[in-house]
Design a protein around this motif. Structure first.
Motif, PDB file in Angstrom:
ATOM      1  N   SER A   3     -24.893  13.187  -8.857  1.00 20.74           N
ATOM      2  CA  SER A   3     -24.052  14.197  -8.227  1.00 20.74           C
ATOM      3  C   SER A   3     -24.878  15.066  -7.284  1.00 20.74           C
ATOM      4  O   SER A   3     -26.104  14.937  -7.201  1.00 20.74           O
ATOM      5  CB  SER A   3     -23.403  15.087  -9.294  1.00 20.74           C
ATOM      6  OG  SER A   3     -24.386  15.941  -9.883  1.00 20.74           O
ATOM      7  N   ASP A   4     -24.205  15.975  -6.597  1.00 21.74           N
ATOM      8  CA  ASP A   4     -24.923  16.972  -5.812  1.00 21.74           C
ATOM      9  C   ASP A   4     -25.764  17.828  -6.747  1.00 21.74           C
ATOM     10  O   ASP A   4     -25.422  18.024  -7.919  1.00 21.74           O
ATOM     11  CB  ASP A   4     -23.942  17.875  -5.055  1.00 21.74           C
ATOM     12  CG  ASP A   4     -23.187  17.128  -3.967  1.00 21.74           C
ATOM     13  OD1 ASP A   4     -23.694  16.087  -3.501  1.00 21.74           O
ATOM     14  OD2 ASP A   4     -22.089  17.588  -3.600  1.00 21.74           O
ATOM     15  N   GLN A  21     -18.198  20.983 -10.491  1.00 21.76           N
ATOM     16  CA  GLN A  21     -18.737  19.663 -10.190  1.00 21.76           C
ATOM     17  C   GLN A  21     -18.665  18.760 -11.418  1.00 21.76           C
ATOM     18  O   GLN A  21     -18.398  17.562 -11.298  1.00 21.76           O
ATOM     19  CB  GLN A  21     -20.188  19.761  -9.725  1.00 21.76           C
ATOM     20  CG  GLN A  21     -20.812  18.395  -9.468  1.00 21.76           C
ATOM     21  CD  GLN A  21     -22.165  18.479  -8.800  1.00 21.76           C
ATOM     22  OE1 GLN A  21     -22.293  18.172  -7.631  1.00 21.76           O
ATOM     23  NE2 GLN A  21     -23.161  18.900  -9.557  1.00 21.76           N
ATOM     24  N   TRP A  62     -27.689  18.991 -12.148  1.00 23.25           N
ATOM     25  CA  TRP A  62     -26.994  17.825 -11.609  1.00 23.25           C
ATOM     26  C   TRP A  62     -26.668  16.854 -12.729  1.00 23.25           C
ATOM     27  O   TRP A  62     -27.152  16.987 -13.853  1.00 23.25           O
ATOM     28  CB  TRP A  62     -27.809  17.146 -10.511  1.00 23.25           C
ATOM     29  CG  TRP A  62     -29.017  16.377 -10.968  1.00 23.25           C
ATOM     30  CD1 TRP A  62     -29.092  15.046 -11.261  1.00 23.25           C
ATOM     31  CD2 TRP A  62     -30.345  16.889 -11.172  1.00 23.25           C
ATOM     32  NE1 TRP A  62     -30.366  14.697 -11.638  1.00 23.25           N
ATOM     33  CE2 TRP A  62     -31.161  15.804 -11.585  1.00 23.25           C
ATOM     34  CE3 TRP A  62     -30.917  18.159 -11.036  1.00 23.25           C
ATOM     35  CZ2 TRP A  62     -32.503  15.965 -11.868  1.00 23.25           C
ATOM     36  CZ3 TRP A  62     -32.265  18.315 -11.333  1.00 23.25           C
ATOM     37  CH2 TRP A  62     -33.043  17.221 -11.727  1.00 23.25           C
TER      38      TRP A  62
END
Length: 204
Positions: A3-4, A21, A62
């Protein structure tokens, strides 16, 4: 998939985004509602630990996954020094119990001590692993592991508590914790000037 990377702080910056997220990852990976909630719960526990750290702390968060196996990362920079490394190496063989209460409290406390680059970490001894340390003296292990990562494992720590006849209260607390029942494993490692917490969870 990775992920970011979200920058988060102990004052709360970035935490809402990190949790958003986490939900987005769960949706993208088509996790069930229950599994998605579990993934968010793990992220919330990690963010809660970050918020509870003293001082102004910053870290990167993340998520990585492969074949329904998820790893939630929280990584912060630390100044490694000789005194801390010696304490970590000593902790790998001393076998003392942690004084901090509750699973989240213990993990947060250890993360904080490693992050600060100082403080007594011997209390968490039974969870540490050092390459080859089991068959070496502390001084020999220090020489071998001079530049090696040091890792603390929750599962190793829990197994030690279960095997200790005097540790029934400790074992009961570990068994009843949210993290113990949801996460498959939690590791905290120190290497290359960084302390990193990784929470593992595989969904069937």
């Amino acid at each position: 998939m990775k992920s970011d990377v979200i920058h988060v702080t102990s004052s709360g910056e970035g935490i809402a985004l990190a949790l958003q997220q986490t939900e987005a990852v769960a949706a993208y990976k088509s996790l069930s509602k229950k599994d998605g909630l579990h993934l968010r719960l793990l992220a919330e526990e990690m963010m809660g630990m970050l918020r509870a750290l003293t001082g102004d702390q910053e870290a990167d968060f993340w998520i990585e996954d492969e074949n329904a196996a998820f790893c939630l990362h929280l990584k912060a920079q630390v100044r490694m020094n000789t005194d801390l490394r010696e304490k970590l190496l000593s902790a790998s063989t001393s076998g003392k119990n942690a004084a901090a209460k509750g699973v989240s409290g213990k993990i947060r406390d250890l993360f904080s001590r490693m992050l600060e680059g100082s403080g007594d970490v011997d209390a968490y001894a039974s969870g540490f692993t050092v390459p080859g340390a089991e068959s070496m003296s502390v001084s020999d292990a220090a020489a071998v592991a001079k530049n090696a990562p040091l890792t603390w494992s929750f599962n190793r720590y829990k197994a030690s508590a279960a095997a200790d006849p005097a540790g029934k209260e400790e074992w009961d607390a570990l068994e009843k914790s949210v993290l113990s029942n949801v996460a498959d494993e939690i590791e905290i490692s120190i290497a290359g000037g960084y302390v990193e917490m990784i929470v593992y969870k595989k969904f069937e």
